[in-house]
Design an enzyme around this catalytic site. Structure first.
Site: not given
Length: 301
Positions: A229, A82, A54, A206, A56, A162, A232
């Site tokens: 981490d 934004d 993963d 994933k 992030d 993602a 999910n």
């Protein structure tokens, strides 16, 4: 695709989207790795094993999508208001230590609207610059050493994230990894349409991407390793024979302890559970993963 008749229409639709996203990500990942650049396996390597990381908060501090957004704002792709929204989403991620689905969806919707009409090649080129500006200094050295141990053992190492697959590929290439599985944004004639193929590569998607890539690459998932981490990513971690919880959130930490998964927390320097070179790495990791071994040894003292 496995039979889905026993599921409710809503669950069946969600599962189908996850499978579509996973298969699209695996196909895109394999297309983006030039054959001549694929690493050769040493004699002691296990060519049926690979490692899946993963991104992030596992490999990189914070969210890659936020850092990419900062770079696009610097280049006048969107307004300051934004960026403030991106900043709030990033602050939530850092403080909560978990991925909030609503915030993540808002970030991706914003990103899709921003890149719509731009060429894929343009975003890839900008991604190289943004990596140097905002991402390079946020790579966790400990996780990077673990990835290198797999590479030194002759295994392929893939990011699974993602984040947009093109940006994920830039990060993987700069880290010397094999490639990346990421969210696939639809493009026609090399121009983004503002839509996704399937859904964001998150949670079950994933696992589907890893499964699809393993099938295409001839991998034995029981000999593979995965690192994350987030709770999910339990579907992805449960798919392999060697799951690792890195900088885990509370839910993943509990789950990992219940199943006796290995843990490592690089955020505080505190000692988590014992972690070593994965068994799937084989003899080559012992010989080649010196940096990781030294780092782990020092942590144990």
């Amino acid at each position: 695709m496995a039979a889905l008749g026993w599921l409710t229409p809503r669950r069946r639709s969600a599962t189908a989207r996850s499978v579509l996203a996973g298969e699209a990500s695996a196909e895109a990942a394999r297309k983006l790795v030039p054959p001549e650049e694929e690493p050769a396996f040493p004699v002691l390597g296990d060519d049926r094993a690979a490692a899946f990381f993963d991104l992030d908060n596992t490999v990189m501090q914070g969210a890659a999508l936020f850092h990419f957004g900062r770079g696009l704002h610097k280049r006048k792709f969107f307004e300051t208001r934004d960026l403030a929204r991106f900043a709030w989403q990033q602050a939530w991620f850092r403080l909560a230590g978990v991925e909030d689905p609503e915030h993540m969806q808002e970030a991706r919707d914003s990103a899709l609207s921003i890149v719509k009409g731009h060429r894929v090649s343009e975003l890839m080129s900008i991604g190289e610059e943004i990596y140097d500006e905002y991402m390079a200094e946020r790579i966790w050295p400990g996780t990077r050493a673990l990835a290198q141990a797999h590479l030194d053992a002759g295994q392929k190492v893939w990011l699974v994230t993602a984040a947009p697959v093109e940006i994920a590929q830039v990060i993987a290439r700069r880290l010397g990894l094999t490639g990346a599985l990421g969210t696939v944004a639809e493009s026609v004639d090399g121009v983004y349409t503002g839509k996704l193929v399937g859904e964001p590569l998150h949670g079950p998607a994933k696992a589907e991407a890893v499964r699809a890539l393993a099938t295409a690459e001839g991998l034995d998932l029981t000999r593979c390793a995965a690192y994350s981490d987030s709770h999910n990513d339990i579907p992805m971690l449960s798919l392999v024979g060697h799951p690792y919880a890195i900088n885990p959130d509370a839910k993943l930490r509990r789950h990992a302890r219940e199943l006796d998964w290995r843990l490592r927390d690089y955020r505080t320097g505190r000692k988590a559970a014992k972690v070593g070179i994965p068994a799937a790495a084989g003899v080559g990791a012992v010989a080649g993963g010196t940096a990781a071994a030294i780092a782990i040894s020092r942590r144990r003292r």
